[in-house]
Design a protein around this motif. Structure first.
Motif, PDB file in Angstrom:
ATOM      1  N   TRP A  34      48.780  34.319  41.673  1.00 54.20           N
ATOM      2  CA  TRP A  34      47.341  34.565  41.748  1.00 54.20           C
ATOM      3  C   TRP A  34      46.729  34.545  40.357  1.00 54.20           C
ATOM      4  O   TRP A  34      47.407  34.778  39.360  1.00 54.20           O
ATOM      5  CB  TRP A  34      47.062  35.924  42.404  1.00 54.20           C
ATOM      6  CG  TRP A  34      47.326  35.910  43.872  1.00 54.20           C
ATOM      7  CD1 TRP A  34      48.524  36.100  44.492  1.00 54.20           C
ATOM      8  CD2 TRP A  34      46.377  35.665  44.908  1.00 54.20           C
ATOM      9  NE1 TRP A  34      48.396  35.985  45.845  1.00 54.20           N
ATOM     10  CE2 TRP A  34      47.077  35.722  46.141  1.00 54.20           C
ATOM     11  CE3 TRP A  34      45.014  35.408  44.926  1.00 54.20           C
ATOM     12  CZ2 TRP A  34      46.455  35.527  47.361  1.00 54.20           C
ATOM     13  CZ3 TRP A  34      44.389  35.220  46.149  1.00 54.20           C
ATOM     14  CH2 TRP A  34      45.103  35.276  47.347  1.00 54.20           C
ATOM     15  N   CYS A  35      45.450  34.275  40.318  1.00 60.40           N
ATOM     16  CA  CYS A  35      44.676  34.387  39.092  1.00 60.40           C
ATOM     17  C   CYS A  35      43.693  35.538  39.338  1.00 60.40           C
ATOM     18  O   CYS A  35      42.829  35.442  40.220  1.00 60.40           O
ATOM     19  CB  CYS A  35      43.932  33.075  38.833  1.00 60.40           C
ATOM     20  SG  CYS A  35      43.529  32.784  37.123  1.00 60.40           S
ATOM     21  N   VAL A  36      43.843  36.634  38.599  1.00 64.29           N
ATOM     22  CA  VAL A  36      43.124  37.870  38.910  1.00 64.29           C
ATOM     23  C   VAL A  36      42.248  38.276  37.734  1.00 64.29           C
ATOM     24  O   VAL A  36      42.697  38.286  36.582  1.00 64.29           O
ATOM     25  CB  VAL A  36      44.104  39.017  39.243  1.00 64.29           C
ATOM     26  CG1 VAL A  36      43.351  40.254  39.718  1.00 64.29           C
ATOM     27  CG2 VAL A  36      45.109  38.572  40.304  1.00 64.29           C
ATOM     28  N   ALA A  37      41.003  38.595  38.024  1.00 65.28           N
ATOM     29  CA  ALA A  37      40.083  39.051  36.986  1.00 65.28           C
ATOM     30  C   ALA A  37      40.561  40.386  36.426  1.00 65.28           C
ATOM     31  O   ALA A  37      41.032  41.254  37.167  1.00 65.28           O
ATOM     32  CB  ALA A  37      38.677  39.192  37.555  1.00 65.28           C
ATOM     33  N   ALA A  38      40.426  40.545  35.114  1.00 64.27           N
ATOM     34  CA  ALA A  38      40.904  41.764  34.450  1.00 64.27           C
ATOM     35  C   ALA A  38      40.294  43.039  35.049  1.00 64.27           C
ATOM     36  O   ALA A  38      41.011  44.030  35.251  1.00 64.27           O
ATOM     37  CB  ALA A  38      40.634  41.678  32.953  1.00 64.27           C
ATOM     38  N   PRO A  39      38.977  43.072  35.355  1.00 65.48           N
ATOM     39  CA  PRO A  39      38.425  44.305  35.939  1.00 65.48           C
ATOM     40  C   PRO A  39      39.066  44.677  37.273  1.00 65.48           C
ATOM     41  O   PRO A  39      39.260  45.866  37.557  1.00 65.48           O
ATOM     42  CB  PRO A  39      36.932  43.980  36.117  1.00 65.48           C
ATOM     43  CG  PRO A  39      36.664  42.911  35.107  1.00 65.48           C
ATOM     44  CD  PRO A  39      37.908  42.091  35.059  1.00 65.48           C
ATOM     45  N   LEU A  40      39.423  43.672  38.087  1.00 65.11           N
ATOM     46  CA  LEU A  40      40.049  43.979  39.369  1.00 65.11           C
ATOM     47  C   LEU A  40      41.474  44.493  39.160  1.00 65.11           C
ATOM     48  O   LEU A  40      41.910  45.433  39.837  1.00 65.11           O
ATOM     49  CB  LEU A  40      40.067  42.740  40.267  1.00 65.11           C
ATOM     50  CG  LEU A  40      40.663  42.959  41.664  1.00 65.11           C
ATOM     51  CD1 LEU A  40      39.875  44.010  42.423  1.00 65.11           C
ATOM     52  CD2 LEU A  40      40.695  41.652  42.451  1.00 65.11           C
ATOM     53  N   THR A  41      42.199  43.897  38.210  1.00 70.64           N
ATOM     54  CA  THR A  41      43.546  44.384  37.910  1.00 70.64           C
ATOM     55  C   THR A  41      43.491  45.839  37.462  1.00 70.64           C
ATOM     56  O   THR A  41      44.296  46.669  37.897  1.00 70.64           O
ATOM     57  CB  THR A  41      44.187  43.519  36.814  1.00 70.64           C
ATOM     58  OG1 THR A  41      44.221  42.146  37.242  1.00 70.64           O
ATOM     59  CG2 THR A  41      45.603  43.972  36.527  1.00 70.64           C
ATOM     60  N   ALA A  42      42.534  46.157  36.584  1.00 73.96           N
ATOM     61  CA  ALA A  42      42.401  47.533  36.085  1.00 73.96           C
ATOM     62  C   ALA A  42      42.007  48.488  37.207  1.00 73.96           C
ATOM     63  O   ALA A  42      42.539  49.605  37.309  1.00 73.96           O
ATOM     64  CB  ALA A  42      41.382  47.576  34.954  1.00 73.96           C
ATOM     65  N   ALA A  43      41.072  48.065  38.057  1.00 76.92           N
ATOM     66  CA  ALA A  43      40.622  48.932  39.155  1.00 76.92           C
ATOM     67  C   ALA A  43      41.753  49.180  40.144  1.00 76.92           C
ATOM     68  O   ALA A  43      41.913  50.307  40.656  1.00 76.92           O
ATOM     69  CB  ALA A  43      39.426  48.295  39.857  1.00 76.92           C
ATOM     70  N   ALA A  44      42.553  48.147  40.416  1.00 81.08           N
ATOM     71  CA  ALA A  44      43.678  48.315  41.335  1.00 81.08           C
ATOM     72  C   ALA A  44      44.704  49.283  40.764  1.00 81.08           C
ATOM     73  O   ALA A  44      45.242  50.136  41.478  1.00 81.08           O
ATOM     74  CB  ALA A  44      44.322  46.960  41.617  1.00 81.08           C
ATOM     75  N   ALA A  45      44.974  49.165  39.451  1.00 79.30           N
ATOM     76  CA  ALA A  45      45.930  50.071  38.812  1.00 79.30           C
ATOM     77  C   ALA A  45      45.416  51.508  38.854  1.00 79.30           C
ATOM     78  O   ALA A  45      46.184  52.451  39.108  1.00 79.30           O
ATOM     79  CB  ALA A  45      46.180  49.632  37.378  1.00 79.30           C
TER      80      ALA A  45
END
Length: 608
Positions: free
Chosen positions: A411-422
């Protein structure tokens, strides 16, 4: 990819001498049909080619000038970025001169030359008047700086100057964009003994003999049996050029004008796209309602449009009656079918837009796309808009590979979504550990459900593979087959010291070599969760699902194996030296095998 733009489309009013000029330049008659020769006008597309004074070879697409054949004109000029615009000196600017220029203007051509034909039919004064009129008409358009060359197809006067002007146009044109391969099919026919042949303008990348290609929008597969450019057989054809592709595996009925030949799996045809749009010169607005046709490449399809104004620009959502193989940056032309008039055109910005159109977020996204400087920037905007995009989809939607720094397990994931998921995951795990200190971690199914809810709230995809990729990527966490925990989490038995003491007493002391089963321990009142937690914490060792032993018994077993390192130890030897039975000796040795403490060779165990 480097190279020269080598295809030039003609444009101009009917009977202004386009075909006659090409015959004089190339020695080839572009009119293919008997009716065209009988009536003296071009009905369909014609093709010719020649070598310019510099030695460059250039191909010409001769398009019809009559307003009844404007669709054929658009099929020829759509994929081409260089134009030879023809105006007759004896007639001057005419209705189709204007409409053809309107079309070229919204297509945004890369270069043009204006040929002022039939100079032999007018005197010097009339020629000067014609020159002034053309300059006035092209002012403020894509042809404003184009050279105007008076020429006569009858006498040959001015042909050398025209050749030099065409040479300069080709030399100054930008190189073809390094993009996905597309052959815009504008003619299909059958050759006896050879089969189906598709001709068109090739852009993006190269085609090679024996290559497997995909016919779009149908998705049918075909193999290139042979390639020709300007009637020469070639093993490879590269853009931008006119190409005839002999195809195996398809019938003539499988293809029609407007289809595309492309690299297999590289395209995702669409019936909805969004783009910037503007009216042609002479019009202030584009009517919001009407029966429209949209022209892209060599395709002509019915369309519905929705418009939204955004300051000094307008955006449109266009829904077509048939799928199109589009790329971001493609130019399109919009005609009102009822009035048969060209009303506008623009640039494709999104080939797979979301359902909502016209919101502030969507307008902002389209503004950003229209200002993007390259395809990598577009890829980042795509990921930012969607939150996450499958890696293989990025190339299909914007024509470039996914940015490496945003890739996450397919997947190619936007940094804000990666941070929010974490953040969501660590918060959930911290709460679970506080409420269930004896659990090794939160159930994986519960974590996945929470992560899907977080993605849904962010209007991102909720695919199971993306959920797992975000769980695995969260820093400071670990996942097993069934649970997820914070790395800092340790099973806390401090509050259950009494129960733990009872457990250790039950399986230790005189019972150490033959302890009760887990079921028997629970039956005596020792809570099962304490047994589970003590096992996870390492206070006891679980050798089978229903057998737990002390760590001291494991240490004694390991010492026995080491004592017999040279000869090996059998089940009987271990049973005798530990003072236990086969019920415990066999699973204990098997556990030691699994843990890598021992190596089995037949009936013997040796220390590793």
């Amino acid at each position: 990819m480097t190279g020269e733009l080598r295809v030039v489309a003609t444009a101009g009013h009917v009977d202004h001498g386009k075909s006659s000029l090409l015959i004089r330049l190339t020695g080839i008659d572009p009119d293919r049909w008997d009716e065209e020769k009988r009536r003296g006008l071009t009905i369909d597309l014609g093709y010719a080619w020649c070598t310019l004074p510099s030695g460059r070879e250039v191909g010409f697409v001769d398009v019809p000038g009559h307003e009844r054949f404007i669709a054929n004109m658009l099929a020829g000029v759509g994929p081409v970025r260089l134009v030879l615009f023809v105006v007759a000196a004896d007639e001057g600017w005419r209705p189709q001169s204007e409409e053809h220029l309107q079309i070229l203007d919204v297509l945004g051509i890369a270069g043009g030359v204006v040929a002022l034909t039939k100079r032999d039919l007018v005197d010097r004064e009339t020629l000067e008047i014609a020159l002034d009129e053309v300059r006035e008409q092209v002012a403020g358009t894509v042809l404003e700086t184009a050279p105007i060359v008076p020429v006569s197809s009858a006498t040959g006067e001015g042909l050398d100057d025209l050749g030099d002007a065409l040479d300069a146009m080709v030399a100054a044109a930008p190189p073809p964009e390094d993009a996905r391969t597309r052959l815009f099919v504008d003619r299909v026919f059958t050759i006896r003994g050879a089969g189906t042949v598709a001709t068109g303008t090739l852009t993006g990348g190269c085609l090679a003999v024996d290559e497997e290609v995909e016919l779009l929008p149908s998705g049918a597969a075909a193999r290139i049996r042979g390639l020709q450019t300007h009637r020469r057989a070639e093993p490879t054809a590269c853009p931008v050029t006119r190409v005839a592709a002999n195809l195996a595996g398809v019938e003539r009925s499988d293809l029609a004008r407007g289809a595309v030949l492309g690299t297999r799996g590289a395209w995702r045809p669409t019936t909805t796209f969004e783009g910037s749009i503007r009216p042609v010169r002479g019009r202030d607005t584009i009517p919001a309602r009407g029966a429209y046709k949209v022209y892209v490449g060599a395709a002509e399809v019915d369309a519905r449009i929705r418009l939204v104004d955004e300051g000094d620009r307008s955006f449109a959502r266009i829904t077509t009656s048939e799928p199109l193989a589009l790329d971001v940056g493609d130019r399109f032309v919009l005609r009102e079918a009822g009035r048969r008039a060209t009303v506008g055109g623009g640039v494709v910005l999104d080939v797979a837009p979301p359902r909502r159109f016209g919101s502030e977020d969507r307008r902002s996204a389209l503004r950003a796309r229209s200002e993007a400087t390259d395809r990598e920037a577009l890829a980042r905007l795509l990921v930012e808009e969607r939150g996450a995009v499958a890696v293989e989809e990025v190339a299909r939607l914007v024509g470039v590979g996914a940015p490496s720094d945003l890739r996450l397990d397919g997947w190619c994931v936007a940094a804000p979504l990666t941070a929010a998921a974490a953040e969501t995951l660590t918060g959930l795990l911290a709460a679970h550990h506080a409420a269930h200190p004896l659990d090794d971690g939160a159930p994986l199914s519960e974590v996945r459900r929470a992560m899907r809810d977080r993605l849904r709230a962010a209007r991102g995809p909720t695919d199971a593979s993306l959920v797992d990729a975000l769980i695995d990527a969260a820093p400071g966490t670990s996942r097993t087959a069934t649970t997820v925990r914070l790395d800092t989490h340790r099973v806390d038995l401090g509050g259950r010291a009494e129960d733990l003491g009872r457990l250790l007493a039950a399986i230790g002391g005189e019972q150490e070599a033959a302890p009760p089963t887990v079921k028997e321990l629970v039956a005596t009142g020792i809570p099962r969760d304490v047994v589970e937690a003590a096992s996870r914490a390492g206070a006891i060792v679980r050798i089978t699902p229903d057998l737990v032993v002390t760590t001291a018994l494991v240490d004694r077993a390991a010492a026995v194996v080491r004592t017999h390192a040279e000869t090996g130890v059998t089940v009987s030897t271990l049973r005798e030296e530990l003072g236990t039975s086969r019920k415990y000796a066999v699973p204990l040795l098997e556990w030691m095998d699994r843990e890598g403490l021992t190596r089995r060779q037949g009936d013997l165990r040796f220390p590793r």
